[in-house]
Write an enzyme that holds these catalytic residues in place. Structure first.
Site, PDB file in Angstrom:
ATOM      1  N   ASP A  41       0.853  -1.190   0.000  1.00 53.62           N
ATOM      2  CA  ASP A  41       0.000   0.000   0.000  1.00 53.62           C
ATOM      3  C   ASP A  41       0.891   1.244   0.000  1.00 53.62           C
ATOM      4  O   ASP A  41       1.737   1.414   0.891  1.00 53.62           O
ATOM      5  CB  ASP A  41      -0.906  -0.010   1.232  1.00 53.62           C
ATOM      6  CG  ASP A  41      -1.786   1.224   1.316  1.00 53.62           C
ATOM      7  OD1 ASP A  41      -2.601   1.413   0.406  1.00 53.62           O
ATOM      8  OD2 ASP A  41      -1.637   1.993   2.277  1.00 53.62           O
ATOM      9  N   THR A  83      -0.766   4.536  -4.342  1.00 58.10           N
ATOM     10  CA  THR A  83       0.426   4.281  -5.161  1.00 58.10           C
ATOM     11  C   THR A  83       0.281   4.977  -6.509  1.00 58.10           C
ATOM     12  O   THR A  83       1.235   5.585  -7.012  1.00 58.10           O
ATOM     13  CB  THR A  83       0.619   2.762  -5.370  1.00 58.10           C
ATOM     14  OG1 THR A  83       0.597   2.106  -4.100  1.00 58.10           O
ATOM     15  CG2 THR A  83       1.942   2.468  -6.054  1.00 58.10           C
TER      16      THR A  83
END
Length: 538
Positions: free
Chosen positions: A62, A96
Site C-alpha cells: 500500500d 500508489t
C-alpha cells in the site's frame, strides 16, 4: 544581478542557474520517492518490508503505508508522502497511483524545463490539462446503483486484488460490502461514516476466520475469576467510567495503622463501600457491566469481582477510552461517571452477551443490539501480527472504495484504461492550443501512460508492445479495454469485472497535478535557523 535569458527557439524562458539547481534537486528527490513505490503498483506489484529503528517490521504494498513508514529527509520528498496521505484520506485507494503519476509528471517537467519553457507556463498548462483529463474520464464513466450488490463486490474485489491478502478477496469483499450497506440508506446516503464500522484484530486462526458481527466484540474475555457468568440473555448493559475498588488517599496523605483492630475496621469499611456500590448497580437491573480502563488504580479488585459474581453480573474490564462512544452508539448505554448517577435509564440492552473461545484466548460478543444498523464490527483473524495488520489495512481500503461510490455514484474500468483514454484525448486536445501550451499538454498526456506501462512492467509483460496495442484499441473506440495482468494480454475490463470508483481516478489526477505545480514553482529552498541559533547570532 543575473538577467533571465530568453530562448529565441521556443519563446520560453530559462531561469537563473541557482533556481535551476533548486528545481532539479527538488524534482530528483520527488522522483526518487515515486520510483520507490512504483514497483508496488497493480495486482502483480511487489511488496515492501520496512523495518523501524525499534525493530518493528511492516510488510505492505500500500503506497500510503510504505511512504508513511519511510523516513524521508528532503522537504520535497515529504510533500509526496503528504500527497499519498491526502489521497488515502479523501479516496482511501489509489495511493500508489497518485505518487507514480506525480513522479511521471515531474519527469515531464524536467524535459520541458530543459527546452527552456518557463515553470509558470508549464504549471498553468498542466492545470488546464488536469481539468480536461477529469472531463474525459467523467465522459467514459458509468453510473452505479448502490442496491446492485454485485457491482459493489466487483469494486471491493478490484481494490483487494492488489493487496498482500489478495487470495482472500472473496472472503473480505462481501464483509466490506455488507458492513457499508448495513450502516447507510442506499437511496439517501451521500457519505459513509467509517467510524461506525469497527475493525477488531484478534491473533490466531487464519484470515478465513474473519467474521462480520452485527454488534460488538471485545478481545478480552469476561472476568470470571470469582465464578461470574459468561453468558447473559436479554442483557441490561451498564457502561461505567469509575472504579469498583477502594478509593486511594491523596498523594500527600497517609494512613497509619497501629494494631490489628484498626486494620480489621479499615477492611470492613472498604468492603462495605464496595458492597453499597454493587447493591446500587444490581438494583437497576444491570446484568452486564463494561468498565473503562483506569490509569490511576485498578478498575476492579477481587472483592468487587466476587460480589458481582454473586449477583450474576457479567464483567468486562479494561475497555479503552476511545471505544466508549462506539459502545454507547451500539448498545444505547450512556457512559456513567459516578455511582450516584447510576440509574436504569442509562442502561443499554442486547439480546445476547456471550464469551467465546478462540485459539488465542477468549472474546466477548454482544449481539442483538437495539440500534442494529447504526454500527457494525468486523473481527479480523490472522496467524501473525503482520498478516492481521495488512488485512486490516486492506479492509479499510475496500471500505473507502465503497465510500467513494456512495459519495459519487460512478465507476470506471481499471487496467490502465482510463489513463490511456485520457492520454489519447489529451493529444487531440493539444492540437487545438497555441503557443507553449501544446508542448506541455502533450508532455502531460505522455506522463499518464506511466500507469499502463508500469502495470505491464510489474506483470512481466513487454510494456512497449502492450501500451501500443492498448492505444490502438482505444483509438478504435474500445474505451473499456485495459491490461489484464492475469491473462497477460489486453482485454475488455468491464467483462472481466475490473472496476473502480470514478472518484479515485479524478482525485488522483487532481492531487498529483496540484502537488507537481507546487513543486515546480519553488525556486529557492531555505532552511530557517533554530531558536537557539538565532539567539547565538544576536
Amino acid at each position: 544581478m543575473a538577467q533571465a535569458k530568453t530562448s529565441t527557439k521556443t519563446g520560453g524562458f530559462s531561469d537563473k542557474s541557482k533556481e535551476d539547481d533548486v528545481r532539479t534537486s527538488n524534482i530528483v528527490a520527488a522522483i526518487a520517492v515515486a520510483d520507490a513505490v512504483r514497483t508496488s503498483l497493480g495486482p502483480r506489484g511487489m511488496d515492501k518490508m520496512i523495518s523501524s529503528p525499534t525493530g518493528e517490521v511492516v510488510i505492505s504494498n500500500d503506497g500510503a503505508t510504505i511512504l508513511q513508514q519511510m523516513q524521508v529527509a528532503h522537504p520535497i520528498a515529504k510533500m509526496l508522502v503528504e500527497l499519498s496521505k491526502a489521497q488515502d484520506v479523501e479516496a482511501g485507494d489509489g495511493t500508489t497511483t497518485v505518487t507514480v503519476i506525480a513522479g511521471a509528471l515531474l519527469e515531464a517537467c524536467q524535459k520541458l524545463l530543459a527546452k527552456g519553457i518557463h515553470a509558470s507556463i508549464i504549471s498553468e498548462s498542466f492545470l488546464k490539462a488536469a481539468t480536461k483529463a477529469q472531463e474525459i474520464v467523467r465522459s467514459i464513466s458509468q453510473p452505479i446503483d448502490l442496491k446492485n450488490r454485485e457491482s459493489l463486490l466487483d469494486n471491493a474485489k478490484t481494490s483487494l486484488n492488489s493487496k498482500v491478502v489478495s487470495q482472500y478477496s472473496t472472503i473480505l469483499a462481501p464483509i466490506a460490502v455488507d458492513a457499508v450497506l448495513r450502516v447507510i440508506d442506499p437511496e439517501k446516503a451521500t457519505n459513509v461514516d467509517l467510524e461506525n464500522i469497527k475493525i477488531i484484530k484478534k491473533l490466531g486462526g487464519t484470515i478465513d476466520d474473519t467474521t462480520f458481527v452485527d454488534g460488538l466484540v471485545f478481545t478480552q474475555g469476561a472476568n470470571k475469576a470469582a465464578g461470574g457468568p459468561t453468558r447473559i440473555e436479554n442483557a441490561k448493559i451498564g457502561l461505567i467510567q469509575f472504579c469498583l475498588s477502594y478509593p486511594k488517599p491523596n498523594m500527600d496523605n497517609s494512613i497509619v495503622i497501629e494494631d490489628y483492630n484498626q486494620m480489621d475496621r479499615v477492611l470492613k469499611q472498604e468492603q462495605t463501600y464496595i458492597t453499597k456500590m454493587v447493591a446500587i448497580i444490581k438494583k437497576t437491573g444491570c446484568n452486564v457491566l463494561l468498565i473503562q480502563k483506569s490509569i490511576l488504580r485498578d478498575a476492579v479488585n477481587d472483592v468487587s469481582l466476587q460480589l458481582l459474581a454473586r449477583q450474576k453480573i457479567l464483567v468486562v474490564k479494561d475497555v479503552e477510552r476511545d471505544e466508549i462512544e462506539f459502545i454507547s452508539k451500539t448498545t444505547g448505554a450512556i457512559p456513567i461517571a459516578s455511582i450516584e448517577s447510576f440509574s436504569n435509564a442509562k442502561l443499554g440492552s442486547a439480546k445476547l452477551v456471550e464469551e467465546e473461545s478462540t485459539s488465542e484466548g477468549k472474546i466477548v460478543k454482544i449481539t442483538g443490539v437495539p440500534n442494529a444498523g447504526k454500527t457494525v464490527s468486523i473481527l479480523v483473524r490472522g496467524s501473525n501480527r503482520l498478516v492481521i495488520d495488512e488485512a486490516e489495512r486492506s479492509l479499510h481500503d475496500a471500505l473507502c472504495v465503497l465510500r467513494c461510490l456512495v459519495k459519487e455514484r460512478f465507476l470506471v474500468v481499471g487496467g490502465g484504461a482510463p489513463e490511456i483514454e485520457m492520454s489519447l484525448q489529451l493529444y487531440h486536445y493539444a492540437k487545438t492550443l497555441t503557443g507553449m501550451e501544446p508542448y506541455c499538454v502533450r508532455a502531460y498526456a505522455e506522463a499518464l501512460e506511466v500507469i499502463p506501462s508500469t502495470l505491464a512492467e510489474n506483470a512481466g509483460l513487454n510494456p512497449i508492445a502492450i501500451v501500443t496495442e492498448l492505444r490502438n484499441k482505444h483509438d478504435q473506440g474500445e474505451k473499456t479495454v485495459g491490461i489484464n495482468v492475469k491473462k497477460g494480454k489486453v482485454t475488455d475490463m468491464l467483462a472481466e469485472k475490473v472496476v473502480q470508483p470514478l472518484l479515485v481516478t479524478t482525485n488522483a489526477i487532481k492531487l498529483a497535478t496540484e502537488t507537481v505545480c507546487m513543486i515546480l514553482k519553488i525556486c529557492l529552498l531555505y532552511t530557517s535557523p533554530s531558536p537557539r541559533d538565532r539567539q547565538k547570532s544576536r
